[in-house]
Design a protein around this motif. Structure first.
Motif, mmCIF file in Angstrom:
data_model
loop_
_atom_site.group_PDB
_atom_site.id
_atom_site.type_symbol
_atom_site.label_atom_id
_atom_site.label_comp_id
_atom_site.label_asym_id
_atom_site.label_seq_id
_atom_site.Cartn_x
_atom_site.Cartn_y
_atom_site.Cartn_z
ATOM 1 N N LEU A 1 70.344 35.274 -11.497
ATOM 2 C CA LEU A 1 69.317 34.968 -12.497
ATOM 3 C C LEU A 1 68.871 33.514 -12.407
ATOM 4 C CD1 LEU A 1 70.549 36.942 -15.638
ATOM 5 C CD2 LEU A 1 68.500 37.352 -14.244
ATOM 6 N N ARG A 2 69.873 32.609 -12.195
ATOM 7 C CA ARG A 2 69.548 31.170 -12.068
ATOM 8 C C ARG A 2 68.647 30.960 -10.859
ATOM 9 N NH1 ARG A 2 71.247 26.931 -15.466
ATOM 10 N NH2 ARG A 2 70.309 25.740 -13.808
ATOM 11 N N ALA A 3 68.995 31.649 -9.754
ATOM 12 C CA ALA A 3 68.209 31.475 -8.528
ATOM 13 C C ALA A 3 66.773 31.957 -8.759
ATOM 14 C CB ALA A 3 68.863 32.231 -7.381
ATOM 15 N N ILE A 4 66.642 33.093 -9.472
ATOM 16 C CA ILE A 4 65.290 33.617 -9.746
ATOM 17 C C ILE A 4 64.516 32.635 -10.622
ATOM 18 C CG2 ILE A 4 64.019 35.455 -10.966
ATOM 19 C CD1 ILE A 4 66.248 37.377 -9.970
ATOM 20 N N TYR A 5 65.203 32.103 -11.639
ATOM 21 C CA TYR A 5 64.554 31.112 -12.510
ATOM 22 C C TYR A 5 64.107 29.903 -11.671
ATOM 23 C CZ TYR A 5 63.991 27.192 -15.635
ATOM 24 O OH TYR A 5 63.483 26.081 -16.261
ATOM 25 N N ASN A 6 65.062 29.386 -10.845
ATOM 26 C CA ASN A 6 64.760 28.179 -10.054
ATOM 27 C C ASN A 6 63.558 28.389 -9.122
ATOM 28 O OD1 ASN A 6 66.858 26.767 -11.192
ATOM 29 N ND2 ASN A 6 68.337 27.375 -9.621
ATOM 30 N N LEU A 7 63.448 29.613 -8.589
ATOM 31 C CA LEU A 7 62.363 29.859 -7.627
ATOM 32 C C LEU A 7 61.019 30.130 -8.291
ATOM 33 C CD1 LEU A 7 64.070 32.064 -4.886
ATOM 34 C CD2 LEU A 7 63.200 29.740 -4.656
ATOM 35 N N PHE A 8 61.051 30.835 -9.431
ATOM 36 C CA PHE A 8 59.758 31.307 -9.977
ATOM 37 C C PHE A 8 59.357 30.685 -11.312
ATOM 38 C CE2 PHE A 8 61.500 34.657 -7.249
ATOM 39 C CZ PHE A 8 60.504 34.661 -6.270
ATOM 40 N N PHE A 9 60.282 30.065 -12.029
ATOM 41 C CA PHE A 9 59.924 29.567 -13.363
ATOM 42 C C PHE A 9 60.229 28.096 -13.590
ATOM 43 C CE2 PHE A 9 60.987 34.077 -13.538
ATOM 44 C CZ PHE A 9 59.791 34.591 -14.007
ATOM 45 N N HIS A 10 60.967 27.484 -12.697
ATOM 46 C CA HIS A 10 61.390 26.083 -12.858
ATOM 47 C C HIS A 10 60.157 25.168 -12.800
ATOM 48 C CE1 HIS A 10 63.515 22.313 -12.049
ATOM 49 N NE2 HIS A 10 64.636 22.921 -12.385
ATOM 50 N N PRO A 11 60.161 24.037 -13.563
ATOM 51 C CA PRO A 11 59.000 23.124 -13.493
ATOM 52 C C PRO A 11 58.721 22.589 -12.083
ATOM 53 C CG PRO A 11 60.537 22.445 -15.245
ATOM 54 C CD PRO A 11 61.143 23.624 -14.569
ATOM 55 N N LEU A 12 59.731 22.610 -11.176
ATOM 56 C CA LEU A 12 59.494 22.091 -9.816
ATOM 57 C C LEU A 12 59.147 23.209 -8.828
ATOM 58 C CD1 LEU A 12 62.518 19.577 -9.526
ATOM 59 C CD2 LEU A 12 60.179 19.071 -10.227
ATOM 60 N N LYS A 13 58.831 24.405 -9.346
ATOM 61 C CA LYS A 13 58.678 25.579 -8.465
ATOM 62 C C LYS A 13 57.575 25.413 -7.416
ATOM 63 C CE LYS A 13 55.919 28.309 -11.792
ATOM 64 N NZ LYS A 13 54.708 27.565 -11.607
ATOM 65 N N ASP A 14 56.576 24.573 -7.701
ATOM 66 C CA ASP A 14 55.462 24.460 -6.741
ATOM 67 C C ASP A 14 55.670 23.375 -5.681
ATOM 68 O OD1 ASP A 14 54.086 26.521 -7.935
ATOM 69 O OD2 ASP A 14 53.254 25.170 -9.471
ATOM 70 N N ILE A 15 56.776 22.652 -5.792
ATOM 71 C CA ILE A 15 57.014 21.588 -4.791
ATOM 72 C C ILE A 15 57.527 22.237 -3.498
ATOM 73 C CG2 ILE A 15 58.306 19.455 -4.289
ATOM 74 C CD1 ILE A 15 56.588 19.032 -6.727
ATOM 75 N N PRO A 16 56.957 21.835 -2.339
ATOM 76 C CA PRO A 16 57.370 22.479 -1.084
ATOM 77 C C PRO A 16 58.847 22.252 -0.755
ATOM 78 C CG PRO A 16 55.483 21.011 -0.746
ATOM 79 C CD PRO A 16 55.928 20.819 -2.148
ATOM 80 N N GLY A 17 59.424 23.257 -0.116
ATOM 81 C CA GLY A 17 60.839 23.159 0.293
ATOM 82 C C GLY A 17 61.335 24.538 0.653
ATOM 83 N N PRO A 18 62.433 24.606 1.418
ATOM 84 C CA PRO A 18 62.943 25.933 1.790
ATOM 85 C C PRO A 18 63.472 26.662 0.559
ATOM 86 C CG PRO A 18 64.424 24.180 2.541
ATOM 87 C CD PRO A 18 63.256 23.506 1.932
ATOM 88 N N LYS A 19 63.258 27.967 0.514
ATOM 89 C CA LYS A 19 63.634 28.764 -0.669
ATOM 90 C C LYS A 19 65.127 28.653 -0.965
ATOM 91 C CE LYS A 19 59.750 31.322 -1.516
ATOM 92 N NZ LYS A 19 58.938 30.110 -1.381
ATOM 93 N N SER A 20 65.951 28.710 0.103
ATOM 94 C CA SER A 20 67.403 28.714 -0.148
ATOM 95 C C SER A 20 67.848 27.403 -0.803
ATOM 96 C CB SER A 20 68.158 28.926 1.162
ATOM 97 O OG SER A 20 67.762 27.951 2.091
#
Ligand code: HEM
Length: 514
Positions: free
Chosen positions: A27-46
């Motif tokens: 759930l944390r990983a899903i939040y970090n990828l899709f809802f976190h305020p930094l979600k649009d900053i480029p970087g590898p998904k993992s």
């Protein structure tokens, strides 16, 4: 019956706990990828989803190189953990490390700097802006250009001793040999010698006594411990990202290493106390603190904590830069010739070469600057924490508590900023390189800040330059250097645990032929 129940419930409970943990991480990983305020900053998904790849790279010592590759792929603003960004954008230096309209620079992230349990806070580890400013004010007088002038005889003494000791190695039957023309020569791993001389200088300047590394041709046992410190501090920091695991992970640090750390701290305290209890005739780093500390601006704990960190900050960094420079010089004999001719051109009237006479030597300064660019002793400016009110770095607005760091190594080798970025080309620092007709005219010099900037700019910048110039000059005047085939070191292969790993740099040395 009870035993059967226990058999049934224990695995079930363990399974349930495991499942909840996996669910939580997912759930944390899903939040970090899709809802976190930094979600649009480029970087590898993992890396954006969890901190595990980050920690893995830290522990393996490949962090700086892994991130360099990621920057090349994703650009100068990179998300490397759910709440952490790193930058190779030149404006990050100013945005992160300078004060802006009355607000102090972003504070250091406690994960990396909270004092290890064995010792007290000092200049390097002070997180609070006011505490840092108070300590910095008390320590600065020992590091000015004026102070350096009165410290020069001490520096000269150890550099002369370095030359003497290396000379003996060439002439000694055990380390040297004769070439087919009967000329004495020796193959020497020059890397520890740079540490010996910088540690001895710093020991004398800070504590009034040398570590005797040069005399004994080996590290003082205390100095040897220091080499473990950055790797251990990296592991401690890695453990801190999971506070509930921290105590368990601390226990993985071998007791022998923990004891070494405690002994080291005990020795700093002892040396500081000894130095504070006697007067010295010449000026050293401690003199202004003792003279000016009338209102107890620095408590004894502050002094101990500061000197503990200064031993590493003040010697290992300069030694790394010198090692990197020598490694590149012997592999690039055309530049070795130029700088050797320049320093030998200073004449030989028997008088001591002074620090002042070296300040303007163009090839000497160019090779040292180019070595700092390619072999940055602090390759990664450790994370700072954006204050609660938020902040802007490289044009990106960031929420409070975001961690931000600067990838100095990657920035100083970025082909977007430097012509032939990975090549050792000292002429990019000659005065003519800033003219429009020069091929280096477009180099982005503001990307290069080897001593950092702002209120926490390197305290030892003048001392570092003095040591680097004097050591290089005296070595090149005294000896001819050459690469040894089959023993070439690729700087890019070195690991990093906060500071750069050290490996042998073997060079062939003869007495100067002129
Ligand atoms: C080539 C040699 C050196 C390089 C490249 C270098 C680089 C740096 C850098 C980049 C920082 C900032 C780190 C950060 O804020 O995260 C720093 C801080 C510092 N350096 Fe150096 N350094 C060198 C030599 C020295 C020497 C010789 C000394 C002292 C004898 C010294 C003492 C310090 C201290 C005390 C700080 C912390 C300053 C503060 O927080 O106020 N450094 N150095």
């Amino acid at each position: 019956m009870e035993a059967a129940l226990l058999k049934f419930t224990l695995p079930t409970m363990a399974g349930a706990v495991l499942l909840s943990l996996v669910g939580y991480f997912l759930l944390r990983a899903i939040y970090n990828l899709f809802f976190h305020p930094l979600k649009d900053i480029p970087g590898p998904k993992s890396w954006s989803a969890t901190r595990l790849p980050y920690i893995w790279a830290l522990l393996r010592g490949t962090f700086v190189h892994d991130i360099q590759k990621l920057h090349r792929k994703y650009g100068p603003i990179l998300r490397i953990a759910p709440n952490e960004l790193t930058f190779t954008h030149p404006s990050a230096w100013n945005d992160i490390l300078q004060s802006h309209r009355g607000r102090p620079p972003f504070p250091k992230d406690p994960t990396w700097w909270t004092t290890q349990r064995v010792h007290t806070e000092g200049l390097l580890t002070a997180l609070n802006h006011e505490t840092h400013a108070r300590m910095r004010k008390a320590l600065t007088p020992g590091f000015t250009t004026r102070a350096l002038r009165s410290q020069e005889p001490i520096i000269q003494r150890y550099v002369n001793l370095l030359v003497e000791r290396l000379s003996e190695m060439i002439d000694s039957p055990s380390s040297g040999e004769k070439d087919n023309k009967g000329v004495a020569k020796a193959e020497v791993d020059i890397s520890p010698w740079f540490n010996f001389v910088t540690f001895d200088i710093f020991g004398d300047l800070a504590f009034g006594e040398s570590f005797h590394c040069l005399e004994n041709s080996k590290y003082h046992p205390w100095v040897a411990i220091l080499f473990h410190t950055p790797a251990m501090a990296t592991k401690v920091a890695a453990a801190r990202f999971y506070p509930w695991l921290e105590s368990a992970l601390f226990k993985l640090i071998p007791p022998s290493l923990r004891k070494m750390q405690q002994d080291h701290w005990g020795q700093v305290v002892e040396r500081v106390a000894k130095r504070m209890n006697y007067e010295v005739e010449r000026e050293d780093i401690m003199s202004p603190i003792l003279r000016g500390n009338t209102k107890n601006e620095m408590s004894l704990d502050d002094i101990n904590g500061s000197f503990m960190a200064l031993v590493i900050a003040g010697s290992e960094t300069t030694a790394t830069a010198l090692t990197g420079m020598m490694n590149y010089l012997v592999q690039n004999p055309q530049y070795l010739r130029k700088v050797t001719d320049e320093v030998r051109g200073l004449g030989d009237d028997g008088r001591e070469i002074t620090l002042d006479s070296l300040r303007e030597l163009k090839w000497l300064n160019a090779v040292l600057t180019e070595a700092l660019r390619l072999c940055m002793p602090i390759p990664w400016i450790l994370p700072r924490r954006v204050p609660d009110a938020g902040g802007v770095v490289a044009g990106v607005t960031l929420p409070g508590q975001t961690l931000v760091s600067i990838q100095a190594y990657a920035m100083q080798r970025d082909p977007n900023y430097w012509r032939s970025a990975d090549e050792f080309l000292p002429e990019r620092w000659l005065p003519d390189a800033s003219k429009p007709e020069s091929e280096f005219y477009t180099d982005k010099r503001e990307a290069f800040q080897p001593f950092s900037m702002g209120p926490r700019i390197c305290l030892g910048i003048h001392l570092a330059w003095a040591e680097m110039r004097l050591i290089t000059t005296k070595l090149l005047r005294a000896f001819d250097f050459e690469a040894v085939d089959g023993k070439r070191l690729e700087w890019e292969s070195l690991k990093t645990f906060m500071l750069v790993e050290r490996k042998p740099v073997v060079v062939r040395m003869r007495h100067a032929s002129h």
